[in-house]
Scaffold this motif. Structure first.
Motif: not given
Length: 244
Positions: A92-100
């Motif tokens: 699971v890859l979770a990004c808290l920023t749009s850039r990520c």
């Protein structure tokens, strides 16, 4: 006895050619399918482990790390409860920023499942409902194996709404009828057709969820889904078991 110099030169050229082709193919894969590459090697994209199988951006505040852990735990429990355990163990890859999220190949969606091996969550998808929706896709695909393409996209999506208990598209379990949109008519069977339909009208999720919910309720509840998977794996046809 030594090999001839010419033969060694030819072997070196062959090896060099193989290396070049491998590197070229790898670069092409990364450029064309960054999400596949990112889920294969999260660290290569700057993500670090939050817990086993869960990756996120580095140096997150403790509150954000705890939030991710709780979201993943709640989502996993929803899938465990419905399927009576899990056979899948996705990354699971979770990004808290749009850039990520853009860096790992994400688009405008809240989350996305990568077949039966991984899922990605965007900043808008850090919720138990969205995570459970994508985990449901992964679990169903893992259980079906080579038969996963037998299930039309509308059933896969409607089931994910049911498993995740997404109240945007289903009424609460205590309601006399959980359907929010019971309109009849054909539903998209392929992923491309589903994406086009959902882009034009997000309530296609509600119509698919209604159809799946009613089929599940009429066939004995959650056990009907497990039985369906078993029968599909034995070679039976979806249309004969569920219809369209």
């Amino acid at each position: 006895m030594s090999a001839r110099p010419g033969r060694w030169r030819r072997w070196r050229l062959v090896v060099a050619g193989v290396v070049v082709l491998t590197v070229t193919a790898t670069v092409a894969l990364v450029l064309a399918y960054p999400s596949v590459a990112a889920t294969t090697c999260p660290r290569c994209y700057g993500l670090t482990p939050v817990r086993d199988g869960l990756y996120a951006e580095p140096d997150l505040p403790d509150a954000d790390r705890q939030r991710l852990i709780e979201v993943y735990r709640d989502a996993s429990q929803r899938v465990d409860d419905f399927y009576q355990g899990r056979e899948s163990d996705p990354t699971v890859l979770a990004c808290l920023t749009s850039r990520c999220y853009r860096r790992i190949g994400g688009g405008g969606e809240r989350g996305i499942a990568i077949r039966d091996r991984a899922l990605m969550l965007s900043p808008r998808g850090i919720s138990a409902v969205i995570a459970a929706h994508e985990l449901s896709h992964v679990e169903l695909h893992a259980r079906l194996g080579s038969r996963r393409d037998e299930v039309p996209q509308w059933f896969d999506e409607g089931l994910a709404v049911l498993v995740s208990d997404d109240r945007r598209y289903l009424a609460p379990p205590t309601a006399p009828d959980r359907c929010r949109d019971a309109a009849s008519g054909p539903l998209p069977e392929t992923l491309d057709a589903w994406l086009r339909a959902a882009g034009a009208d997000e309530q296609v999720y509600a119509r698919a969820a209604c159809r799946v919910h009613r089929w599940v309720a009429a066939h004995g509840g959650r056990a009907a889904v497990l039985d369906l998977v078993d029968r599909l794996r034995r070679g039976e046809r979806f249309d004969a078991l569920v219809g369209d």
